[in-house]
Design a protein around this motif. Structure first.
Motif, short mmCIF file in Angstrom:
data_model
loop_
_atom_site.label_atom_id
_atom_site.label_comp_id
_atom_site.label_asym_id
_atom_site.label_seq_id
_atom_site.Cartn_x
_atom_site.Cartn_y
_atom_site.Cartn_z
N VAL A 120 0.85 -1.19 0.00
CA VAL A 120 0.00 0.00 0.00
C VAL A 120 0.89 1.24 0.00
CG1 VAL A 120 -1.84 1.25 1.18
CG2 VAL A 120 -1.77 -1.26 1.27
N HIS A 121 0.82 2.03 -1.07
CA HIS A 121 1.63 3.25 -1.20
C HIS A 121 0.76 4.47 -0.90
CE1 HIS A 121 5.26 1.57 -3.16
NE2 HIS A 121 4.42 0.68 -3.64
N PHE A 180 2.26 -4.54 3.29
CA PHE A 180 3.23 -3.48 3.59
C PHE A 180 2.55 -2.13 3.36
CE2 PHE A 180 5.61 -7.10 1.92
CZ PHE A 180 6.67 -7.22 2.81
N ALA A 181 2.72 -1.20 4.28
CA ALA A 181 2.28 0.18 4.07
C ALA A 181 3.51 1.06 3.98
CB ALA A 181 1.38 0.63 5.23
N THR A 182 3.59 1.90 2.96
CA THR A 182 4.84 2.60 2.71
C THR A 182 4.62 3.90 1.95
OG1 THR A 182 7.02 2.41 1.67
CG2 THR A 182 5.19 1.29 0.57
N ARG A 183 5.52 4.83 2.18
CA ARG A 183 5.63 5.97 1.28
C ARG A 183 6.43 5.52 0.06
NH1 ARG A 183 7.84 10.52 5.55
NH2 ARG A 183 6.42 9.99 7.28
N ASP A 184 6.59 6.43 -0.89
CA ASP A 184 7.41 6.09 -2.06
C ASP A 184 8.84 5.86 -1.60
OD1 ASP A 184 5.25 6.34 -3.73
OD2 ASP A 184 5.68 8.42 -4.26
N GLY A 185 9.54 4.96 -2.31
CA GLY A 185 10.93 4.67 -1.99
C GLY A 185 11.16 3.23 -1.58
#
Length: 894
Positions: free
Chosen positions: A29-30, A160-165
């Protein structure tokens, strides 16, 4: 309550439904900060009624602690580690600091993670939630991604939860957008019902549908800040912090700096600063911190960043000092706090970081080791010590798969070193980085230069570098560079006691092969094959090289025997890094021997592992083998797609072996379809480039001869016939003598060549070549109007082609058989293996040997449940219903 997000909720709800039905699912999840990633994970956890949930959260300042996030996720289930296969259990315990590290392959840790999650899911569906994945330490990220790509039928959800990168190639993704107007308005009304209409409208407009902004901006007195949204939210948190008592602010700053959230450590550090536990209570009531009996955490990650940056320099300095004192029994964490309070060179902090880096490398935390060593270097005054630490940091960065970072560190170190050994070591490192980047020519030149620097001081080290240089030049099809490495190796005058005899002979034979032709090198290469066959365990590199050389001398049985043993040993020992190249030699041998389904299965498995562990130089070779299988099966589109990929790999790296397979594969497809001129043109074009130095150029000489004769251009058959004849005469193999006789029959005529060839073709040695000889002989007999005799050979060819799955060749044989007067041509017998996927075939082949699902899973890097699932799918395709019936099947050799 999660406002809006109907489509997003359906996606995660489907994952849970799948897990309850025994299917695994992965989702990345972005989204921007505050957009609702954590809230979506919370919704998923609420919906996971009756399912076990494991959680982990990446923390920015913990990204240098190897396996920190993995330990957090697995901590509740670590009591089950002992039930894993011993290599996996030992690897995971070592990685998590539960036992001494034995230097296991880092991807064995990923397999152990998969096995432990699968073992836990035996008790019921399992949900794993990883928040702020962009801040995961690299070691944890590698292990979790390795496991994620192999989840199949375990009933596990991994999100997974994440910002870009956060790089997660190949995994399903979901990008969260802003809330729609209706949901944003409802959320703002719920959290700030008494806002004046003007402020309300401004916040709705300026929040852009960001849920966290809708919650936090009403609490700030400045709704007109020009900062970007995350900055405005952080500013809002800063304003709230400013209203708290000094002790509470300092306690929140301590929690921000102590990333593990250890309540005991925070209280000890607070006592050093004169702050009591009551300040924690104020911080909790303020809505910043959440407390349990042992841990402290922030309600939202942006709060941690706001708290840390809101502290003044002297406050941060005091907090790090207090934490360094409180962490006297946790050296790795203490080292970073010592470094934070160092205002100049500080050998105590630098040495602590270096020791921390060594422990990280023992646990395969190479990225963390590189960072620790680089910071240690910044705190180092002594020039030689500084050079050593920068060099070690560069090596660790290369081990972590960060070539750009490694290159930068190596260049910094190069300005500081002047002794030959250090210069040579840096040259070797820079060559490794150049190779990983695809600059193989540069890698060769760096190795030669480094070897020359150290030749007098350490001939063995120089020899090892030159062997690598020779291997690189061979892959480039560069005769001059191979000869250069061979000449320098000879000048070292190494003796048998140095242990490099076989390697030196290999480079010398490679030089002869490229410069004088492969036939000249055969006598020098055969002893390498025998050396490799005598070794029963270990010495993987030597045995893989021996298997490769066996392919060069035409001994495909030895090539398969050696490489199959290495693959099996690497599987059982967890030596994942060598599996792609071992699969290259194994799949090549199977291809030469006509075991096309086995070649497909093994090349596919090798390609999967090479992609997972980041070995792009192996993928071109494996995709070339897969292109050849696609050609023999008549899959035009797949063959063309893979050939383009191989050409792209060659353009990027200059390595020619995959290109050789792909160009040959395209020509073989043309030949099987009767496009003789196109096939001939392709092979001649291949010989005009670097492929002319590869062994494939020898072996496809026979195909050139057939294409030229069938195209009505026999003059174009002379050179390839001479080329193949020279090699076959030197090789002295029955199969090559048989193929040479077939070529002579095509060019010179004469039935005796065909009959002599058939006498030499062994029963099953290279069935594809026997079938092609039978086909050509049958065609010749039909043209001589001896149709009855022709039908005998054409039937034999057709049966073999059917058995091998060589559809275009079977079609050609069938057409010839009908032309020879066969009223009805026999159809292919039911093929029990044809409908199996490559992975199903791998699993079935191991299952018939009596291995358990757990043992098969350990060998193929999948979970036991995935093995069970694929066996369940394979059984009806094979017409069996149990392992007992499976064991009785004759699965054949192809």
């Amino acid at each position: 309550m999660l406002r809006g997000r109907d489509d997003d909720r359906r996606i995660v709800d489907d994952l849970l439904d799948g897990a309850r039905a025994g299917r695994s699912g992965v989702l990345v999840v972005h989204g921007d900060p505050g957009i609702g990633k954590t809230a979506l994970l919370g919704h998923l956890a609420e919906r996971a009624t009756g399912l076990r949930i494991l959680r982990s959260t990446g923390v920015e300042t913990e990204a240098e602690l190897p396996f920190a996030a993995l330990h957090q996720l697995l901590r509740p289930v670590l009591t089950s580690v002992s039930v894993l296969p011993e290599p996996q259990s030992n690897a995971l315990k070592g990685a998590l600091g539960l036992a001494g590290s034995a230097g296991e392959d880092r991807f064995l840790i990923g397999l152990a993670t998969l096995s432990l999650l699968s073992e836990t899911a035996e008790e019921g569906p399992l949900v794993c939630l990883v928040d702020d994945a962009h801040w995961l330490d690299q070691s944890s990220a590698e292990a979790l991604l390795f496991a994620a790509r192999r989840l199949d039928a375990e009933g596990i959800v991994l999100v997974f939860a994440t910002r870009d990168g956060f790089r997660s190639p190949g995994l399903p993704e979901l990008r969260l957008g802003p809330l729609d107007a209706e949901a944003a308005s409802a959320l703002l009304s719920e959290r700030a019902p008494d806002l004046p209409e003007g402020i309300r409208a401004r916040i709705l407009a300026e929040s852009g549908g960001n849920p966290l902004a809708l919650i936090e901006l009403p609490r700030t007195t400045d709704a007109h800040s020009p900062l970007p949204l995350p900055g405005r939210i952080q500013e809002a948190y800063g304003a709230r912090l400013a209203d708290l008592p000094h002790g509470a602010r300092l306690m929140i700053l301590l929690a921000a700096a102590e990333t593990a959230g250890d309540l005991g450590v925070i209280l000890r550090a607070g006592a050093t600063l004169g702050i009591g536990a009551e300040a924690l209570g104020v911080a909790e009531r303020s809505g910043f911190l959440s407390l349990t009996a042992t841990a402290v955490s922030f309600v939202h990650p942006l709060m941690r960043a706001a708290a840390f940056h809101a502290g003044t320099f002297d406050q941060r300095f005091a907090v790090h000092g207090a934490l360094a004192e409180a962490l006297h029994d946790q050296e790795d964490r203490q080292a970073w706090h010592l470094a934070a309070v160092a205002l100049g060179p500080d050998e105590r902090a630098a040495a602590a970081l270096e020791r921390s880096a060594e422990r990280a490398r023992e646990r395969h935390g190479h990225a963390a080791a590189a960072t620790a060593l680089e910071r240690a270097a910044e705190l180092t005054a002594d020039r030689s010590l500084l050079a050593r630490r920068l060099t070690e940091a560069a090596v660790a960065a290369a081990d972590a798969g960060s070539p750009d970072r490694a290159q930068g560190l190596a260049e910094r170190a190069a300005h500081l070193v002047d002794d030959p050994r250090s210069v040579a070591r840096l040259a070797e490192l820079r060559a490794r980085v150049a190779f990983e980047r695809g600059s193989v020519h540069t890698a060769h030149d760096l190795l030669v230069s480094g070897a020359e620097q150290v030749a007098d001081l350490d001939p063995v080290a120089a020899g090892l570098m030159l062997v690598d240089a020779g291997r690189n030049a061979w892959q480039l099809s560069d005769p001059g560079r191979v000869a250069e490495a061979a000449a320098l190796l000879r000048s070292l005058r190494l003796g048998p006691e140095d242990g490099l005899d076989t390697a030196v002979h290999a480079v010398a034979a490679a030089a002869e092969s490229l410069n004088l032709g492969p036939a000249r090198a055969l006598s020098g290469m055969r002893p390498l094959v025998e050396d490799a066959r005598r070794i029963r365990r270990g010495s993987y590199g030597l045995r893989i090289n021996g298997a490769f050389v066996a392919g060069l001398v035409g001994d495909f049985a030895a090539q398969r025997e050696i490489s199959a043993a290495v693959v099996e040993e690497c599987r059982t020992s967890g030596v994942t890094g060598l599996l792609p190249v071992a699969y290259v030699t194994l799949a090549s041998a199977e291809l030469y021997q006509g075991r096309f389904r086995s070649a497909l299965a093994d090349a596919s498995e090798g390609l999967r592992i090479a992609s997972d562990i980041g070995q792009p130089h192996r993928t071109g070779y494996l995709e070339g083998i897969l292109a050849w299988v696609a050609a023999v099966e008549g899959d035009d589109a797949r063959c063309a797609e893979l050939a383009v990929r191989c050409a792209d790999h060659f353009a990027a790296t200059g390595i020619a072996n995959g290109l050789a397979w792909a160009q040959w594969a395209s020509a073989m497809l043309d030949l099987s379809r009767g496009r003789h001129t196109q096939a001939l043109d392709r092979l001649e074009d291949a010989l005009a480039g670097p492929v002319r130095h590869q062994i494939q150029a020898v072996y496809f000489g026979a195909d050139q001869v057939e294409a030229a004769v069938r195209a009505g251009q026999p003059d174009r058959a002379k050179e390839p016939l001479a080329r193949f004849a020279e090699w076959a005469t030197a090789a002295g193999c029955d199969w090559s003598d048989a193929v040479l006789l077939r070529c002579r029959a095509l060019v010179e005529g004469g039935e005796e060549h065909f009959t002599a060839a058939l006498r030499l073709h062994g029963p099953g040695e290279r069935p594809m070549e026997r079938a092609r000889t039978e086909l050509l002989y049958g065609e010749w007999l039909r043209r001589e109007r001896r149709k009855r005799e022709a039908r005998t050979h054409l039937r034999s060819a057709l049966e073999i082609f059917h058995r091998l799955g060589a559809r275009p060749w079977a079609d050609r044989a069938g057409a010839e058989l009908r032309a020879a007067g066969e009223a009805t041509t026999p159809s292919a017998a039911p093929d029990r293996l044809a409908d199996l996927s490559p992975q199903e075939l791998q699993i079935v082949r191991l299952a018939v040997t009596g291995l358990t699902n757990k043992e098969i899973g350990a060998r193929l890097f999948v979970s036991p449940k995935t093995v069970s699932y694929h066996l369940y799918r394979a059984f009806p395709k094979l017409g069996v219903s149990s392992r007992i019936e499976l064991a009785r099947l004759d699965l054949g050799e192809y």
